[in-house]
Scaffold this active site. Structure first.
Site, PDB file in Angstrom:
ATOM      1  N   ASP A 136       0.852  -1.197   0.000  1.00 43.03           N
ATOM      2  CA  ASP A 136       0.000   0.000   0.000  1.00 43.03           C
ATOM      3  C   ASP A 136       0.888   1.247   0.000  1.00 43.03           C
ATOM      4  OD1 ASP A 136      -2.312  -1.512   0.158  1.00 43.03           O
ATOM      5  OD2 ASP A 136      -2.665  -1.116   2.285  1.00 43.03           O
ATOM      6  N   ARG A 187      -1.281  -0.540  -8.610  1.00 42.15           N
ATOM      7  CA  ARG A 187      -2.673  -0.200  -8.266  1.00 42.15           C
ATOM      8  C   ARG A 187      -2.764   1.325  -8.268  1.00 42.15           C
ATOM      9  NH1 ARG A 187      -3.767  -0.998  -2.281  1.00 42.15           N
ATOM     10  NH2 ARG A 187      -4.231  -3.184  -2.676  1.00 42.15           N
TER      11      ARG A 187
HETATM   12  C1  LIG Z   1      -8.770  -1.243  -3.302  1.00 46.05           C
HETATM   13  C2  LIG Z   1      -8.318   0.080  -2.790  1.00 46.05           C
HETATM   14  C3  LIG Z   1      -7.041   0.215  -2.252  1.00 46.05           C
HETATM   15  C4  LIG Z   1      -6.598   1.448  -1.794  1.00 46.05           C
HETATM   16  N1  LIG Z   1      -5.287   1.585  -1.381  1.00 46.05           N
HETATM   17  C5  LIG Z   1      -4.835   2.819  -1.065  1.00 46.05           C
HETATM   18  C6  LIG Z   1      -3.473   3.039  -0.772  1.00 46.05           C
HETATM   19  O1  LIG Z   1      -2.626   2.132  -0.770  1.00 46.05           O
HETATM   20  N2  LIG Z   1      -3.072   4.308  -0.473  1.00 46.05           N
HETATM   21  C7  LIG Z   1      -3.955   5.363  -0.462  1.00 46.05           C
HETATM   22  O2  LIG Z   1      -3.542   6.491  -0.211  1.00 46.05           O
HETATM   23  N3  LIG Z   1      -5.253   5.158  -0.730  1.00 46.05           N
HETATM   24  C8  LIG Z   1      -5.719   3.938  -1.016  1.00 46.05           C
HETATM   25  N4  LIG Z   1      -7.042   3.774  -1.319  1.00 46.05           N
HETATM   26  C9  LIG Z   1      -8.009   4.873  -1.021  1.00 46.05           C
HETATM   27  C10 LIG Z   1      -8.106   5.864  -2.154  1.00 46.05           C
HETATM   28  O3  LIG Z   1      -6.940   6.615  -2.242  1.00 46.05           O
HETATM   29  C11 LIG Z   1      -9.296   6.814  -1.925  1.00 46.05           C
HETATM   30  O4  LIG Z   1      -9.079   7.525  -0.750  1.00 46.05           O
HETATM   31  C12 LIG Z   1     -10.642   6.117  -1.840  1.00 46.05           C
HETATM   32  O5  LIG Z   1     -10.737   5.081  -2.742  1.00 46.05           O
HETATM   33  C13 LIG Z   1     -11.786   7.100  -2.128  1.00 46.05           C
HETATM   34  O6  LIG Z   1     -11.626   7.639  -3.396  1.00 46.05           O
HETATM   35  P1  LIG Z   1     -12.462   7.193  -4.694  1.00 46.05           P
HETATM   36  O7  LIG Z   1     -11.499   6.857  -5.761  1.00 46.05           O
HETATM   37  O8  LIG Z   1     -13.417   6.115  -4.367  1.00 46.05           O
HETATM   38  O9  LIG Z   1     -13.171   8.522  -5.163  1.00 46.05           O
HETATM   39  P2  LIG Z   1     -14.028   9.618  -4.390  1.00 46.05           P
HETATM   40  O10 LIG Z   1     -14.156  10.744  -5.345  1.00 46.05           O
HETATM   41  O11 LIG Z   1     -13.496   9.884  -3.043  1.00 46.05           O
HETATM   42  O12 LIG Z   1     -15.424   8.900  -4.222  1.00 46.05           O
HETATM   43  C14 LIG Z   1     -16.254   8.563  -5.325  1.00 46.05           C
HETATM   44  C15 LIG Z   1     -17.537   7.943  -4.767  1.00 46.05           C
HETATM   45  O13 LIG Z   1     -17.208   6.710  -4.109  1.00 46.05           O
HETATM   46  C16 LIG Z   1     -17.978   6.539  -2.938  1.00 46.05           C
HETATM   47  N5  LIG Z   1     -17.059   6.532  -1.776  1.00 46.05           N
HETATM   48  C17 LIG Z   1     -15.749   6.859  -1.760  1.00 46.05           C
HETATM   49  N6  LIG Z   1     -15.234   6.696  -0.530  1.00 46.05           N
HETATM   50  C18 LIG Z   1     -16.229   6.278   0.255  1.00 46.05           C
HETATM   51  C19 LIG Z   1     -16.341   5.931   1.623  1.00 46.05           C
HETATM   52  N7  LIG Z   1     -15.283   5.998   2.451  1.00 46.05           N
HETATM   53  N8  LIG Z   1     -17.546   5.522   2.105  1.00 46.05           N
HETATM   54  C20 LIG Z   1     -18.611   5.441   1.291  1.00 46.05           C
HETATM   55  N9  LIG Z   1     -18.581   5.762  -0.021  1.00 46.05           N
HETATM   56  C21 LIG Z   1     -17.412   6.158  -0.544  1.00 46.05           C
HETATM   57  C22 LIG Z   1     -18.932   7.709  -2.889  1.00 46.05           C
HETATM   58  O14 LIG Z   1     -20.118   7.309  -3.547  1.00 46.05           O
HETATM   59  C23 LIG Z   1     -18.206   8.773  -3.674  1.00 46.05           C
HETATM   60  O15 LIG Z   1     -19.058   9.720  -4.225  1.00 46.05           O
HETATM   61  C24 LIG Z   1      -7.490   2.564  -1.823  1.00 46.05           C
HETATM   62  C25 LIG Z   1      -8.760   2.432  -2.378  1.00 46.05           C
HETATM   63  C26 LIG Z   1      -9.183   1.234  -2.877  1.00 46.05           C
HETATM   64  C27 LIG Z   1     -10.536   1.141  -3.506  1.00 46.05           C
END
Ligand SMILES: Cc1cc2nc3c(=O)[nH]c(=O)nc-3n(C[C@H](O)[C@H](O)[C@H](O)COP(=O)(O)OP(=O)(O)OC[C@H]3O[C@@H](n4cnc5c(N)ncnc54)[C@H](O)[C@@H]3O)c2cc1C
Length: 311
Positions: A136, A187
Protein backbone atom coordinates in the site's frame (compact mmCIF):
# COMPACT_ATOMS: atom_id res chain seq x y z
CA UNK A 1 -12.24 21.99 -0.94
CA UNK A 2 -14.67 20.26 1.43
CA UNK A 3 -12.85 17.10 0.50
CA UNK A 4 -9.53 18.56 1.71
CA UNK A 5 -11.02 19.97 4.95
CA UNK A 6 -12.77 16.72 5.75
CA UNK A 7 -9.61 14.65 5.17
CA UNK A 8 -7.63 16.98 7.46
CA UNK A 9 -10.29 16.91 10.15
CA UNK A 10 -10.60 13.13 10.26
CA UNK A 11 -6.83 12.66 9.95
CA UNK A 12 -6.42 14.87 13.05
CA UNK A 13 -9.13 12.94 14.92
CA UNK A 14 -7.43 9.66 14.07
CA UNK A 15 -4.61 10.64 16.49
CA UNK A 16 -7.07 11.03 19.40
CA UNK A 17 -6.49 8.40 22.07
CA UNK A 18 -9.84 9.04 23.75
CA UNK A 19 -11.75 8.56 20.52
CA UNK A 20 -9.72 5.45 19.75
CA UNK A 21 -10.52 3.96 23.17
CA UNK A 22 -14.22 4.71 22.77
CA UNK A 23 -14.31 3.37 19.22
CA UNK A 24 -12.47 0.20 20.25
CA UNK A 25 -15.07 -0.41 22.94
CA UNK A 26 -18.10 -0.16 20.65
CA UNK A 27 -16.88 -0.38 17.08
CA UNK A 28 -16.45 -4.06 16.57
CA UNK A 29 -18.68 -5.92 18.96
CA UNK A 30 -22.37 -6.19 19.79
CA UNK A 31 -25.29 -4.63 18.00
CA UNK A 32 -23.55 -1.25 17.87
CA UNK A 33 -20.63 -2.62 15.88
CA UNK A 34 -20.49 0.32 13.48
CA UNK A 35 -16.98 -0.43 12.22
CA UNK A 36 -17.99 -3.86 10.91
CA UNK A 37 -19.43 -2.25 7.83
CA UNK A 38 -15.87 -1.36 6.71
CA UNK A 39 -13.70 -3.87 8.60
CA UNK A 40 -14.11 -7.63 8.33
CA UNK A 41 -13.34 -8.33 11.99
CA UNK A 42 -10.40 -8.53 14.35
CA UNK A 43 -9.17 -12.10 13.83
CA UNK A 44 -7.74 -14.19 10.99
CA UNK A 45 -10.84 -16.41 11.27
CA UNK A 46 -13.09 -13.36 10.71
CA UNK A 47 -10.99 -12.40 7.70
CA UNK A 48 -11.11 -15.86 6.14
CA UNK A 49 -14.88 -16.03 6.66
CA UNK A 50 -15.24 -12.67 4.88
CA UNK A 51 -13.02 -13.82 2.03
CA UNK A 52 -15.08 -16.98 1.60
CA UNK A 53 -18.28 -14.95 1.45
CA UNK A 54 -16.84 -12.51 -1.07
CA UNK A 55 -15.40 -15.30 -3.21
CA UNK A 56 -18.79 -17.06 -3.21
CA UNK A 57 -20.15 -13.92 -4.92
CA UNK A 58 -17.67 -14.26 -7.77
CA UNK A 59 -15.47 -11.44 -6.51
CA UNK A 60 -11.72 -11.50 -5.85
CA UNK A 61 -10.09 -10.36 -2.57
CA UNK A 62 -6.97 -8.90 -1.07
CA UNK A 63 -6.47 -9.20 2.69
CA UNK A 64 -5.01 -6.39 4.76
CA UNK A 65 -3.93 -7.13 8.32
CA UNK A 66 -4.44 -3.63 9.69
CA UNK A 67 -1.61 -1.78 11.32
CA UNK A 68 0.68 1.14 10.54
CA UNK A 69 3.24 3.51 12.00
CA UNK A 70 4.82 1.11 14.46
CA UNK A 71 7.48 2.72 16.65
CA UNK A 72 9.52 -0.27 17.78
CA UNK A 73 11.29 -3.20 16.17
CA UNK A 74 9.34 -5.54 18.44
CA UNK A 75 6.05 -4.26 17.01
CA UNK A 76 7.41 -4.58 13.45
CA UNK A 77 8.48 -8.15 14.19
CA UNK A 78 5.06 -8.88 15.60
CA UNK A 79 3.33 -7.59 12.45
CA UNK A 80 5.70 -9.60 10.26
CA UNK A 81 4.88 -12.77 12.21
CA UNK A 82 1.16 -12.01 11.92
CA UNK A 83 1.55 -11.84 8.14
CA UNK A 84 3.48 -15.12 8.11
CA UNK A 85 0.75 -16.68 10.22
CA UNK A 86 -1.90 -15.23 7.88
CA UNK A 87 -0.19 -16.78 4.86
CA UNK A 88 -0.24 -20.21 6.55
CA UNK A 89 -3.86 -19.84 7.64
CA UNK A 90 -5.10 -18.69 4.22
CA UNK A 91 -3.08 -21.45 2.56
CA UNK A 92 -4.62 -24.07 4.88
CA UNK A 93 -8.10 -22.69 4.32
CA UNK A 94 -7.64 -22.75 0.54
CA UNK A 95 -8.83 -19.11 0.33
CA UNK A 96 -7.57 -16.56 -2.15
CA UNK A 97 -3.87 -15.73 -2.02
CA UNK A 98 -3.54 -12.00 -2.20
CA UNK A 99 -2.31 -9.63 0.53
CA UNK A 100 -1.91 -5.90 1.03
CA UNK A 101 0.43 -4.40 3.62
CA UNK A 102 1.98 -1.14 4.75
CA UNK A 103 5.72 -0.66 5.20
CA UNK A 104 5.37 1.49 8.33
CA UNK A 105 3.74 -1.60 9.84
CA UNK A 106 6.96 -3.54 9.14
CA UNK A 107 9.20 -0.90 10.75
CA UNK A 108 9.88 1.68 8.02
CA UNK A 109 10.00 4.49 10.61
CA UNK A 110 12.33 2.55 12.89
CA UNK A 111 14.94 0.89 10.69
CA UNK A 112 14.64 0.79 6.90
CA UNK A 113 16.96 -2.22 6.46
CA UNK A 114 15.02 -4.32 8.97
CA UNK A 115 11.75 -3.25 7.36
CA UNK A 116 12.99 -4.45 3.95
CA UNK A 117 14.18 -7.66 5.55
CA UNK A 118 10.73 -8.18 7.12
CA UNK A 119 9.17 -7.55 3.72
CA UNK A 120 11.49 -10.12 2.15
CA UNK A 121 10.52 -12.72 4.75
CA UNK A 122 6.86 -12.17 3.90
CA UNK A 123 7.49 -12.22 0.14
CA UNK A 124 9.49 -15.44 0.39
CA UNK A 125 6.77 -17.22 2.38
CA UNK A 126 4.14 -15.73 0.07
CA UNK A 127 6.00 -16.90 -3.03
CA UNK A 128 6.21 -20.46 -1.70
CA UNK A 129 2.41 -20.56 -1.40
CA UNK A 130 1.58 -18.61 -4.56
CA UNK A 131 0.54 -15.31 -2.96
CA UNK A 132 0.71 -11.86 -4.54
CA UNK A 133 1.61 -9.02 -2.15
CA UNK A 134 0.68 -5.39 -2.72
CA UNK A 135 2.57 -2.68 -0.86
CA UNK A 136 0.00 0.00 0.00
CA UNK A 137 1.09 3.62 -0.40
CA UNK A 138 1.03 5.78 2.71
CA UNK A 139 1.34 9.56 3.02
CA UNK A 140 3.82 11.51 0.88
CA UNK A 141 6.39 11.37 3.70
CA UNK A 142 6.84 7.71 2.70
CA UNK A 143 6.57 7.77 -1.09
CA UNK A 144 10.32 7.70 -1.76
CA UNK A 145 11.07 5.16 0.96
CA UNK A 146 8.22 2.91 -0.21
CA UNK A 147 9.25 2.97 -3.86
CA UNK A 148 12.93 2.51 -2.98
CA UNK A 149 12.12 -0.47 -0.74
CA UNK A 150 9.93 -1.94 -3.45
CA UNK A 151 12.71 -1.52 -6.00
CA UNK A 152 15.19 -3.18 -3.65
CA UNK A 153 13.10 -6.34 -3.29
CA UNK A 154 12.30 -6.34 -7.01
CA UNK A 155 16.01 -6.20 -7.84
CA UNK A 156 16.60 -9.04 -5.39
CA UNK A 157 14.35 -11.13 -7.61
CA UNK A 158 10.94 -10.93 -5.92
CA UNK A 159 8.22 -10.78 -8.57
CA UNK A 160 5.12 -11.50 -6.49
CA UNK A 161 4.95 -7.88 -5.40
CA UNK A 162 3.38 -4.66 -6.63
CA UNK A 163 2.89 -1.06 -5.49
CA UNK A 164 0.31 1.69 -5.36
CA UNK A 165 0.43 5.15 -6.95
CA UNK A 166 -1.74 8.11 -5.92
CA UNK A 167 -3.10 10.41 -8.63
CA UNK A 168 -3.33 13.33 -6.18
CA UNK A 169 0.48 13.64 -6.14
CA UNK A 170 2.15 15.73 -8.86
CA UNK A 171 4.91 13.14 -9.00
CA UNK A 172 2.57 10.25 -9.86
CA UNK A 173 3.31 10.33 -13.61
CA UNK A 174 7.10 10.13 -13.05
CA UNK A 175 6.65 7.34 -10.49
CA UNK A 176 4.47 5.51 -12.97
CA UNK A 177 7.29 5.60 -15.51
CA UNK A 178 9.83 4.39 -12.95
CA UNK A 179 7.72 1.45 -11.74
CA UNK A 180 6.36 0.59 -15.16
CA UNK A 181 9.86 0.36 -16.60
CA UNK A 182 10.41 -2.62 -14.28
CA UNK A 183 7.24 -4.30 -15.56
CA UNK A 184 5.70 -4.30 -12.08
CA UNK A 185 2.01 -4.28 -11.27
CA UNK A 186 0.52 -0.95 -10.16
CA UNK A 187 -2.67 -0.20 -8.27
CA UNK A 188 -3.90 3.31 -9.03
CA UNK A 189 -5.78 5.23 -6.32
CA UNK A 190 -6.65 8.89 -5.78
CA UNK A 191 -4.86 9.04 -2.40
CA UNK A 192 -6.35 8.83 1.09
CA UNK A 193 -4.08 11.28 2.93
CA UNK A 194 -4.23 15.03 3.39
CA UNK A 195 -1.30 16.38 1.36
CA UNK A 196 0.15 19.93 1.05
CA UNK A 197 -0.35 22.16 -1.99
CA UNK A 198 3.36 21.95 -2.76
CA UNK A 199 3.05 18.21 -3.45
CA UNK A 200 -0.51 17.46 -4.42
CA UNK A 201 -3.56 18.66 -6.32
CA UNK A 202 -6.02 20.27 -3.94
CA UNK A 203 -9.08 20.26 -6.18
CA UNK A 204 -11.04 17.05 -6.61
CA UNK A 205 -11.45 17.83 -10.32
CA UNK A 206 -7.64 17.92 -10.74
CA UNK A 207 -7.15 14.68 -8.79
CA UNK A 208 -9.84 13.04 -10.93
CA UNK A 209 -8.36 14.32 -14.22
CA UNK A 210 -4.92 13.03 -13.22
CA UNK A 211 -6.51 9.70 -12.27
CA UNK A 212 -8.17 9.27 -15.67
CA UNK A 213 -4.96 10.23 -17.50
CA UNK A 214 -2.91 7.69 -15.56
CA UNK A 215 -5.56 4.97 -15.72
CA UNK A 216 -5.54 5.20 -19.51
CA UNK A 217 -1.74 5.00 -19.62
CA UNK A 218 -1.85 2.01 -17.30
CA UNK A 219 -4.37 0.22 -19.48
CA UNK A 220 -2.19 0.68 -22.54
CA UNK A 221 1.32 0.44 -21.11
CA UNK A 222 0.93 -1.26 -17.72
CA UNK A 223 1.23 -4.82 -16.45
CA UNK A 224 -2.14 -6.10 -15.23
CA UNK A 225 -3.07 -2.77 -13.59
CA UNK A 226 -5.57 -2.39 -10.76
CA UNK A 227 -7.98 0.50 -11.16
CA UNK A 228 -8.99 1.16 -7.55
CA UNK A 229 -11.84 3.62 -7.15
CA UNK A 230 -15.56 3.84 -6.35
CA UNK A 231 -15.98 6.82 -8.65
CA UNK A 232 -18.70 5.80 -11.10
CA UNK A 233 -17.92 8.48 -13.66
CA UNK A 234 -14.26 7.46 -13.76
CA UNK A 235 -15.18 3.78 -13.90
CA UNK A 236 -17.49 4.47 -16.85
CA UNK A 237 -14.78 6.39 -18.67
CA UNK A 238 -12.18 3.67 -18.04
CA UNK A 239 -14.59 0.99 -19.22
CA UNK A 240 -15.41 2.96 -22.37
CA UNK A 241 -11.72 3.47 -23.08
CA UNK A 242 -10.90 -0.22 -22.56
CA UNK A 243 -13.73 -1.22 -24.89
CA UNK A 244 -12.67 1.27 -27.61
CA UNK A 245 -9.11 0.00 -27.49
CA UNK A 246 -10.26 -3.64 -27.36
CA UNK A 247 -8.33 -4.23 -24.14
CA UNK A 248 -9.33 -7.66 -22.84
CA UNK A 249 -11.26 -7.60 -19.56
CA UNK A 250 -8.75 -10.03 -18.01
CA UNK A 251 -5.84 -7.66 -18.72
CA UNK A 252 -6.73 -5.45 -15.73
CA UNK A 253 -8.95 -5.45 -12.68
CA UNK A 254 -11.11 -3.07 -10.70
CA UNK A 255 -10.61 -2.83 -6.95
CA UNK A 256 -13.01 -1.48 -4.33
CA UNK A 257 -12.98 -1.37 -0.55
CA UNK A 258 -14.85 -3.77 1.71
CA UNK A 259 -18.31 -2.42 2.57
CA UNK A 260 -18.18 0.46 0.10
CA UNK A 261 -20.43 0.59 -2.98
CA UNK A 262 -21.27 -3.11 -2.77
CA UNK A 263 -23.88 -2.44 -5.48
CA UNK A 264 -21.14 -1.25 -7.82
CA UNK A 265 -18.94 -4.26 -6.98
CA UNK A 266 -21.59 -6.72 -8.18
CA UNK A 267 -22.63 -4.51 -11.11
CA UNK A 268 -19.05 -4.51 -12.43
CA UNK A 269 -18.83 -8.26 -11.89
CA UNK A 270 -22.10 -8.78 -13.79
CA UNK A 271 -20.71 -6.73 -16.66
CA UNK A 272 -17.89 -9.28 -16.96
CA UNK A 273 -15.13 -7.39 -15.14
CA UNK A 274 -12.65 -8.72 -12.63
CA UNK A 275 -13.42 -7.07 -9.30
CA UNK A 276 -11.20 -7.35 -6.24
CA UNK A 277 -12.42 -6.32 -2.80
CA UNK A 278 -9.85 -4.97 -0.34
CA UNK A 279 -10.64 -6.71 2.95
CA UNK A 280 -9.11 -5.10 6.06
CA UNK A 281 -9.12 -6.87 9.41
CA UNK A 282 -7.31 -6.75 12.75
CA UNK A 283 -7.41 -4.92 16.04
CA UNK A 284 -5.66 -1.79 14.74
CA UNK A 285 -8.60 -0.65 12.62
CA UNK A 286 -9.07 2.88 13.96
CA UNK A 287 -6.85 4.95 11.55
CA UNK A 288 -8.18 3.02 8.53
CA UNK A 289 -11.73 3.57 9.73
CA UNK A 290 -11.15 7.31 10.21
CA UNK A 291 -9.80 7.63 6.65
CA UNK A 292 -13.04 6.08 5.37
CA UNK A 293 -15.07 8.63 7.37
CA UNK A 294 -12.91 11.46 6.02
CA UNK A 295 -13.59 10.40 2.44
CA UNK A 296 -17.31 10.58 2.94
CA UNK A 297 -18.51 12.49 6.00
CA UNK A 298 -22.01 11.06 5.37
CA UNK A 299 -20.56 7.87 6.86
CA UNK A 300 -20.62 9.60 10.24
CA UNK A 301 -24.42 9.50 10.03
CA UNK A 302 -24.21 5.77 9.51
CA UNK A 303 -22.00 5.40 12.61
CA UNK A 304 -24.27 7.58 14.75
CA UNK A 305 -27.32 5.60 13.61
CA UNK A 306 -25.59 2.32 14.58
CA UNK A 307 -24.68 3.72 18.01
CA UNK A 308 -28.26 4.59 18.80
CA UNK A 309 -29.78 1.50 17.21
CA UNK A 310 -32.18 -0.53 19.36
CA UNK A 311 -30.62 -3.53 21.01
C1 LIG B 1 -8.77 -1.24 -3.30
C2 LIG B 1 -8.32 0.08 -2.79
C3 LIG B 1 -7.04 0.22 -2.25
C4 LIG B 1 -6.60 1.45 -1.79
N1 LIG B 1 -5.29 1.59 -1.38
C5 LIG B 1 -4.84 2.82 -1.06
C6 LIG B 1 -3.47 3.04 -0.77
O1 LIG B 1 -2.63 2.13 -0.77
N2 LIG B 1 -3.07 4.31 -0.47
C7 LIG B 1 -3.95 5.36 -0.46
O2 LIG B 1 -3.54 6.49 -0.21
N3 LIG B 1 -5.25 5.16 -0.73
C8 LIG B 1 -5.72 3.94 -1.02
N4 LIG B 1 -7.04 3.77 -1.32
C9 LIG B 1 -8.01 4.87 -1.02
C10 LIG B 1 -8.11 5.86 -2.15
O3 LIG B 1 -6.94 6.62 -2.24
C11 LIG B 1 -9.30 6.81 -1.92
O4 LIG B 1 -9.08 7.53 -0.75
C12 LIG B 1 -10.64 6.12 -1.84
O5 LIG B 1 -10.74 5.08 -2.74
C13 LIG B 1 -11.79 7.10 -2.13
O6 LIG B 1 -11.63 7.64 -3.40
P1 LIG B 1 -12.46 7.19 -4.69
O7 LIG B 1 -11.50 6.86 -5.76
O8 LIG B 1 -13.42 6.11 -4.37
O9 LIG B 1 -13.17 8.52 -5.16
P2 LIG B 1 -14.03 9.62 -4.39
O10 LIG B 1 -14.16 10.74 -5.34
O11 LIG B 1 -13.50 9.88 -3.04
O12 LIG B 1 -15.42 8.90 -4.22
C14 LIG B 1 -16.25 8.56 -5.32
C15 LIG B 1 -17.54 7.94 -4.77
O13 LIG B 1 -17.21 6.71 -4.11
C16 LIG B 1 -17.98 6.54 -2.94
N5 LIG B 1 -17.06 6.53 -1.78
C17 LIG B 1 -15.75 6.86 -1.76
N6 LIG B 1 -15.23 6.70 -0.53
C18 LIG B 1 -16.23 6.28 0.25
C19 LIG B 1 -16.34 5.93 1.62
N7 LIG B 1 -15.28 6.00 2.45
N8 LIG B 1 -17.55 5.52 2.11
C20 LIG B 1 -18.61 5.44 1.29
N9 LIG B 1 -18.58 5.76 -0.02
C21 LIG B 1 -17.41 6.16 -0.54
C22 LIG B 1 -18.93 7.71 -2.89
O14 LIG B 1 -20.12 7.31 -3.55
C23 LIG B 1 -18.21 8.77 -3.67
O15 LIG B 1 -19.06 9.72 -4.23
C24 LIG B 1 -7.49 2.56 -1.82
C25 LIG B 1 -8.76 2.43 -2.38
C26 LIG B 1 -9.18 1.23 -2.88
C27 LIG B 1 -10.54 1.14 -3.51
Amino acid sequence: MLDVASKSFFQALSYSRTLKTLASRYGMSGTRAFARRFIAGETVEDAIAAVRHIQSQGLLCTLDYLGESVTSLAAAENATREYLHLIEAVDRAGAERNLSLKLTQLGLDVDRAICVDNLRRILTAAQACGFFVRIDMESSAYTDATLDSFETVWKLGHRNVGVVLQSCLYRAEKDFERVNALGARIRLVKGAYREPKSLAHQLKSDVDAAYVRLAKRLLIEGTYPAIATHDEEILDEVRRFAAERAIASDAYEFQLLYGIRRDLQTELRDAGHRVRVYVPFGREWFPYFMRRLGERPANVGFVVKSLFAER
